[in-house]
Design a protein around this motif. Structure first.
Motif, mmCIF file in Angstrom:
data_model
loop_
_atom_site.group_PDB
_atom_site.id
_atom_site.type_symbol
_atom_site.label_atom_id
_atom_site.label_comp_id
_atom_site.label_asym_id
_atom_site.label_seq_id
_atom_site.Cartn_x
_atom_site.Cartn_y
_atom_site.Cartn_z
ATOM 1 N N UNK A 111 -4.990 -8.035 -0.802
ATOM 2 C CA UNK A 111 -5.115 -7.127 -1.930
ATOM 3 C C UNK A 111 -4.226 -5.913 -1.674
ATOM 4 N N UNK A 112 -3.569 -5.429 -2.719
ATOM 5 C CA UNK A 112 -2.650 -4.308 -2.591
ATOM 6 C C UNK A 112 -3.413 -3.022 -2.287
ATOM 7 N N UNK A 113 -2.779 -2.152 -1.530
ATOM 8 C CA UNK A 113 -3.394 -0.892 -1.160
ATOM 9 C C UNK A 113 -3.498 0.035 -2.375
ATOM 10 N N UNK A 114 -2.459 0.022 -3.231
ATOM 11 C CA UNK A 114 -2.451 0.871 -4.419
ATOM 12 C C UNK A 114 -2.460 -0.013 -5.656
ATOM 13 N N UNK A 115 -3.134 0.436 -6.681
ATOM 14 C CA UNK A 115 -3.175 -0.287 -7.944
ATOM 15 C C UNK A 115 -1.970 0.106 -8.795
ATOM 16 N N UNK A 116 -1.383 -0.872 -9.459
ATOM 17 C CA UNK A 116 -0.228 -0.631 -10.304
ATOM 18 C C UNK A 116 -0.618 0.337 -11.422
ATOM 19 N N UNK A 117 0.225 1.344 -11.619
ATOM 20 C CA UNK A 117 -0.010 2.309 -12.690
ATOM 21 C C UNK A 117 -0.905 3.467 -12.305
ATOM 22 N N UNK A 118 -1.406 3.485 -11.065
ATOM 23 C CA UNK A 118 -2.255 4.583 -10.613
ATOM 24 C C UNK A 118 -1.560 5.322 -9.486
ATOM 25 N N UNK A 119 -1.587 6.642 -9.564
ATOM 26 C CA UNK A 119 -0.937 7.464 -8.555
ATOM 27 C C UNK A 119 -1.657 7.323 -7.217
ATOM 28 N N UNK A 120 -0.884 7.315 -6.156
ATOM 29 C CA UNK A 120 -1.468 7.290 -4.822
ATOM 30 C C UNK A 120 -2.003 8.651 -4.436
ATOM 31 N N UNK A 121 -1.634 9.675 -5.210
ATOM 32 C CA UNK A 121 -2.096 11.031 -4.952
ATOM 33 C C UNK A 121 -2.441 11.673 -6.292
ATOM 34 N N UNK A 122 -3.576 11.280 -6.887
ATOM 35 C CA UNK A 122 -3.912 11.768 -8.235
ATOM 36 C C UNK A 122 -4.121 13.274 -8.317
#
Length: 144
Positions: free
Chosen positions: A1-12
């Motif tokens: 599973x990817x660490x970050x979701x597509x379209x979501x900032x890694x630093x919101x």
């Protein structure tokens, strides 16, 4: 599973407050630059290799390899010219770097010639054959 979701900032939340930007850092040390440079120069003079390297890297441009122009006689064809380049390298009149650059340029020229020839052939096919372009054995027979 990817660490970050597509379209979501890694630093919101964005950059944390209090992080010093380069502009703020430059502004903070601007008045101390002459003293910093003097200290750096003295350290380099006293044998600090890291200080000397920093000064030299930042003030003196790196030397770039240069080569003298080389003359050779190109051949009648691209293949002959490539052979002439190889002979010039083998005789020591041209460096391998120069030869490699020339062969690369020759390869590019061959591609340009090939594309040009193909373009002309395609245009001729799209226009269709004129009466002069049709070989004699393919010319239509007249029915008199």
């Amino acid at each position: 599973m990817a660490k970050f979701q597509k379209g979501q900032s890694g630093n919101p939340a964005g950059r944390p407050r209090g992080i010093v930007t380069q502009a703020k850092l430059r502004e903070a040390i601007l008045g101390d630059i002459p003293d910093i440079l003097s200290t750096l120069v003295e350290a380099a003079k006293d044998g600090d290799v890291a200080a000397a390297k920093l000064l030299v890297d930042r003030t003196i441009p790196a030397l770039k390899p240069t080569s003298d122009p080389v003359t050779f006689t190109p051949g009648a064809t691209l293949t002959d010219t490539a052979h002439a380049i190889m002979q010039t390298i083998a005789s020591g009149q041209m460096t391998t770097d120069q030869g490699t650059a020339l062969i690369s340029a020759l390869t590019g020229l061959a591609r340009v010639i090939e594309v040009d020839e193909l373009s002309r052939r395609i245009e001729a096919l799209e226009r269709g054959h004129t009466h002069q372009e049709v070989p004699n054995h393919e010319q239509p027979q007249s029915t008199n």
